[in-house]
Design a protein around this motif. Structure first.
Motif, PDB file in Angstrom:
ATOM      1  N   ALA A   1      -8.646  14.458  -0.131  1.00  0.00           N
ATOM      2  CA  ALA A   1      -8.182  13.083  -0.274  1.00  0.00           C
ATOM      3  C   ALA A   1      -9.292  12.273  -0.931  1.00  0.00           C
ATOM      4  CB  ALA A   1      -7.837  12.518   1.092  1.00  0.00           C
ATOM      5  N   ASN A   2      -8.927  11.384  -1.806  1.00  0.00           N
ATOM      6  CA  ASN A   2      -9.900  10.536  -2.459  1.00  0.00           C
ATOM      7  C   ASN A   2      -9.762   9.142  -1.866  1.00  0.00           C
ATOM      8  OD1 ASN A   2     -11.510   9.010  -4.109  1.00  0.00           O
ATOM      9  ND2 ASN A   2     -10.901  10.097  -5.974  1.00  0.00           N
ATOM     10  N   LEU A   3     -10.628   8.807  -0.932  1.00  0.00           N
ATOM     11  CA  LEU A   3     -10.541   7.547  -0.211  1.00  0.00           C
ATOM     12  C   LEU A   3     -10.642   6.354  -1.151  1.00  0.00           C
ATOM     13  CD1 LEU A   3     -10.321   6.114   2.495  1.00  0.00           C
ATOM     14  CD2 LEU A   3     -12.802   6.261   2.690  1.00  0.00           C
ATOM     15  N   ARG A   4     -11.516   6.424  -2.133  1.00  0.00           N
ATOM     16  CA  ARG A   4     -11.694   5.296  -3.060  1.00  0.00           C
ATOM     17  C   ARG A   4     -10.386   5.011  -3.812  1.00  0.00           C
ATOM     18  NH1 ARG A   4     -16.473   6.431  -6.102  1.00  0.00           N
ATOM     19  NH2 ARG A   4     -17.540   5.521  -4.348  1.00  0.00           N
ATOM     20  N   ASP A   5      -9.710   6.047  -4.294  1.00  0.00           N
ATOM     21  CA  ASP A   5      -8.445   5.845  -5.003  1.00  0.00           C
ATOM     22  C   ASP A   5      -7.357   5.345  -4.063  1.00  0.00           C
ATOM     23  OD1 ASP A   5      -9.631   6.650  -7.332  1.00  0.00           O
ATOM     24  OD2 ASP A   5      -8.758   8.670  -7.314  1.00  0.00           O
ATOM     25  N   ASP A   6      -7.328   5.888  -2.847  1.00  0.00           N
ATOM     26  CA  ASP A   6      -6.330   5.444  -1.875  1.00  0.00           C
ATOM     27  C   ASP A   6      -6.502   3.964  -1.541  1.00  0.00           C
ATOM     28  OD1 ASP A   6      -5.240   7.951  -1.829  1.00  0.00           O
ATOM     29  OD2 ASP A   6      -6.185   8.551   0.055  1.00  0.00           O
ATOM     30  N   LEU A   7      -7.741   3.533  -1.340  1.00  0.00           N
ATOM     31  CA  LEU A   7      -7.988   2.130  -1.019  1.00  0.00           C
ATOM     32  C   LEU A   7      -7.697   1.224  -2.212  1.00  0.00           C
ATOM     33  CD1 LEU A   7     -11.211   2.353   1.172  1.00  0.00           C
ATOM     34  CD2 LEU A   7      -8.875   1.896   1.917  1.00  0.00           C
ATOM     35  N   ALA A   8      -7.922   1.716  -3.421  1.00  0.00           N
ATOM     36  CA  ALA A   8      -7.637   0.918  -4.621  1.00  0.00           C
ATOM     37  C   ALA A   8      -6.139   0.669  -4.785  1.00  0.00           C
ATOM     38  CB  ALA A   8      -8.196   1.612  -5.856  1.00  0.00           C
ATOM     39  N   GLN A   9      -5.302   1.538  -4.206  1.00  0.00           N
ATOM     40  CA  GLN A   9      -3.857   1.383  -4.326  1.00  0.00           C
ATOM     41  C   GLN A   9      -3.279   0.394  -3.316  1.00  0.00           C
ATOM     42  OE1 GLN A   9      -2.139   5.277  -4.087  1.00  0.00           O
ATOM     43  NE2 GLN A   9      -3.089   5.969  -5.982  1.00  0.00           N
ATOM     44  N   LEU A  10      -4.077  -0.043  -2.338  1.00  0.00           N
ATOM     45  CA  LEU A  10      -3.592  -1.003  -1.352  1.00  0.00           C
ATOM     46  C   LEU A  10      -3.290  -2.336  -2.017  1.00  0.00           C
ATOM     47  CD1 LEU A  10      -5.841  -0.514   1.784  1.00  0.00           C
ATOM     48  CD2 LEU A  10      -3.409  -0.089   1.590  1.00  0.00           C
ATOM     49  N   ASP A  11      -2.152  -2.924  -1.683  1.00  0.00           N
ATOM     50  CA  ASP A  11      -1.771  -4.213  -2.238  1.00  0.00           C
ATOM     51  C   ASP A  11      -1.031  -4.998  -1.155  1.00  0.00           C
ATOM     52  OD1 ASP A  11      -1.031  -6.387  -3.720  1.00  0.00           O
ATOM     53  OD2 ASP A  11       0.153  -5.263  -5.187  1.00  0.00           O
ATOM     54  N   PHE A  12      -1.773  -5.858  -0.461  1.00  0.00           N
ATOM     55  CA  PHE A  12      -1.179  -6.624   0.628  1.00  0.00           C
ATOM     56  C   PHE A  12      -0.150  -7.630   0.100  1.00  0.00           C
ATOM     57  CE2 PHE A  12      -5.047  -5.051   2.627  1.00  0.00           C
ATOM     58  CZ  PHE A  12      -4.524  -4.553   3.806  1.00  0.00           C
ATOM     59  N   ASN A  13      -0.326  -8.117  -1.125  1.00  0.00           N
ATOM     60  CA  ASN A  13       0.662  -9.026  -1.708  1.00  0.00           C
ATOM     61  C   ASN A  13       2.011  -8.339  -1.873  1.00  0.00           C
ATOM     62  OD1 ASN A  13      -1.104 -11.205  -1.878  1.00  0.00           O
ATOM     63  ND2 ASN A  13      -1.885 -10.517  -3.858  1.00  0.00           N
ATOM     64  N   GLN A  14       1.978  -7.064  -2.253  1.00  0.00           N
ATOM     65  CA  GLN A  14       3.220  -6.307  -2.394  1.00  0.00           C
ATOM     66  C   GLN A  14       3.894  -6.138  -1.030  1.00  0.00           C
ATOM     67  OE1 GLN A  14       2.649  -2.478  -4.199  1.00  0.00           O
ATOM     68  NE2 GLN A  14       4.838  -2.085  -4.401  1.00  0.00           N
ATOM     69  N   ALA A  15       3.090  -5.946   0.020  1.00  0.00           N
ATOM     70  CA  ALA A  15       3.647  -5.819   1.371  1.00  0.00           C
ATOM     71  C   ALA A  15       4.288  -7.134   1.808  1.00  0.00           C
ATOM     72  CB  ALA A  15       2.562  -5.398   2.347  1.00  0.00           C
ATOM     73  N   ILE A  16       3.630  -8.243   1.537  1.00  0.00           N
ATOM     74  CA  ILE A  16       4.180  -9.551   1.920  1.00  0.00           C
ATOM     75  C   ILE A  16       5.453  -9.840   1.128  1.00  0.00           C
ATOM     76  CG2 ILE A  16       3.714 -12.037   1.856  1.00  0.00           C
ATOM     77  CD1 ILE A  16       0.777 -11.269   2.559  1.00  0.00           C
ATOM     78  N   GLU A  17       5.462  -9.468  -0.147  1.00  0.00           N
ATOM     79  CA  GLU A  17       6.669  -9.640  -0.958  1.00  0.00           C
ATOM     80  C   GLU A  17       7.816  -8.793  -0.398  1.00  0.00           C
ATOM     81  OE1 GLU A  17       8.070  -8.497  -5.435  1.00  0.00           O
ATOM     82  OE2 GLU A  17       6.063  -9.359  -5.200  1.00  0.00           O
ATOM     83  N   ALA A  18       7.510  -7.584   0.077  1.00  0.00           N
ATOM     84  CA  ALA A  18       8.545  -6.732   0.669  1.00  0.00           C
ATOM     85  C   ALA A  18       9.114  -7.359   1.938  1.00  0.00           C
ATOM     86  CB  ALA A  18       7.979  -5.350   0.970  1.00  0.00           C
ATOM     87  N   ILE A  19       8.272  -8.061   2.692  1.00  0.00           N
ATOM     88  CA  ILE A  19       8.759  -8.718   3.909  1.00  0.00           C
ATOM     89  C   ILE A  19       9.720  -9.841   3.557  1.00  0.00           C
ATOM     90  CG2 ILE A  19       8.048 -10.165   5.867  1.00  0.00           C
ATOM     91  CD1 ILE A  19       5.459  -8.489   5.944  1.00  0.00           C
ATOM     92  N   THR A  20       9.400 -10.606   2.528  1.00  0.00           N
ATOM     93  CA  THR A  20      10.224 -11.771   2.195  1.00  0.00           C
ATOM     94  C   THR A  20      11.452 -11.430   1.358  1.00  0.00           C
ATOM     95  OG1 THR A  20       8.816 -12.239   0.274  1.00  0.00           O
ATOM     96  CG2 THR A  20       8.283 -13.363   2.333  1.00  0.00           C
ATOM     97  N   THR A  21      11.336 -10.480   0.424  1.00  0.00           N
ATOM     98  CA  THR A  21      12.458 -10.226  -0.486  1.00  0.00           C
ATOM     99  C   THR A  21      12.912  -8.775  -0.531  1.00  0.00           C
ATOM    100  OG1 THR A  21      10.971  -9.865  -2.369  1.00  0.00           O
ATOM    101  CG2 THR A  21      11.751 -12.124  -2.005  1.00  0.00           C
ATOM    102  N   GLY A  22      12.274  -7.888   0.211  1.00  0.00           N
ATOM    103  CA  GLY A  22      12.597  -6.465   0.123  1.00  0.00           C
ATOM    104  C   GLY A  22      13.832  -6.081   0.911  1.00  0.00           C
ATOM    105  N   THR A  23      14.186  -4.809   0.779  1.00  0.00           N
ATOM    106  CA  THR A  23      15.306  -4.264   1.550  1.00  0.00           C
ATOM    107  C   THR A  23      14.892  -4.151   3.011  1.00  0.00           C
ATOM    108  OG1 THR A  23      14.605  -1.975   1.245  1.00  0.00           O
ATOM    109  CG2 THR A  23      16.062  -2.920  -0.454  1.00  0.00           C
ATOM    110  N   SER A  24      15.833  -3.837   3.849  1.00  0.00           N
ATOM    111  CA  SER A  24      15.558  -3.708   5.276  1.00  0.00           C
ATOM    112  C   SER A  24      14.506  -2.625   5.540  1.00  0.00           C
ATOM    113  CB  SER A  24      16.847  -3.375   6.026  1.00  0.00           C
ATOM    114  OG  SER A  24      16.598  -3.124   7.372  1.00  0.00           O
ATOM    115  N   SER A  25      14.619  -1.501   4.844  1.00  0.00           N
ATOM    116  CA  SER A  25      13.665  -0.407   5.012  1.00  0.00           C
ATOM    117  C   SER A  25      12.269  -0.824   4.567  1.00  0.00           C
ATOM    118  CB  SER A  25      14.133   0.814   4.228  1.00  0.00           C
ATOM    119  OG  SER A  25      13.171   1.834   4.283  1.00  0.00           O
ATOM    120  N   GLU A  26      12.190  -1.488   3.403  1.00  0.00           N
ATOM    121  CA  GLU A  26      10.886  -1.943   2.910  1.00  0.00           C
ATOM    122  C   GLU A  26      10.272  -2.969   3.860  1.00  0.00           C
ATOM    123  OE1 GLU A  26      11.497  -1.544  -1.919  1.00  0.00           O
ATOM    124  OE2 GLU A  26      12.052  -3.408  -0.910  1.00  0.00           O
TER     125      GLU A  26
END
Length: 185
Positions: free
Chosen positions: A38-63
């Protein structure tokens, strides 16, 4: 020279077979490809909390559920890690706090981390993979933190028993070594 096949791991999985009107479970070994490292640096670079917040407000039920589970699980891992560090240094967990709110947050966090671990194990047994990363990678982050905190908890539990000879009660009780309910005036 022939190319090397991808590294694999053997996973036990279950298969249900109908036998004369009843059911029985068989364990079978499945070989699944794994990543070499596993490449921790690449995994952490893919984190996007804005995308998670957008999924909460406008995403599907699963998202929405994955994003809420990831963000809540990450917060629960933080509280649990702080509790484990406090337990290691003082021999007691977090204090109950005003109205028992800190103790309640600690207890709920331990349950949430346990739920993440059980979900991860169940997913690994059924599919050979952990839980999905979820929107912005927050659910995958929560899963990784839960494994880290769970391992740290097992180590600190063994050290707690070795150093202090007891495991603190989850609820304050009379004459307990941590946060006793008896008042000294």
């Amino acid at each position: 020279m022939a190319p090397r096949p991808p590294p694999t791991t053997k996973v036990l999985s279950t298969r249900m077979n109908a036998a004369w009107g009843g059911y029985r479970y068989q364990l079978r070994t499945v070989t699944m490809p794994t990543r070499t490292r596993a490449n921790l640096r690449d995994d952490l670079a893919q984190l996007d909390f804005n995308q998670a917040i957008e999924a909460i407000t406008t995403g599907t039920s699963s998202e929405r559920n994955q994003a809420l589970g990831g963000l809540g699980g990450t917060a629960a891992c933080g509280i649990t890690a702080f509790s484990i560090a406090t337990l290691k240094t003082t021999g007691c967990g977090l204090p109950p706090g005003p109205g028992g709110l800190i103790g309640a947050a600690e207890g709920i966090s331990y349950l949430a981390v346990t739920a993440l671990l059980v979900t991860s194990i169940t997913s690994k047994v059924k599919t050979g993979r952990g839980v999905p990363n979820g929107p912005g990678g927050v659910l995958g982050l929560a899963e990784g933190l839960a494994w880290t905190v769970g391992l740290a908890g097992v180590v600190v539990l063994a050290l707690q028993i070795n150093d202090y000879g007891y495991v603190p009660n989850a609820v304050p009780t009379e004459n307990a070594p941590c946060f006793s309910t008896t008042r000294t005036e």
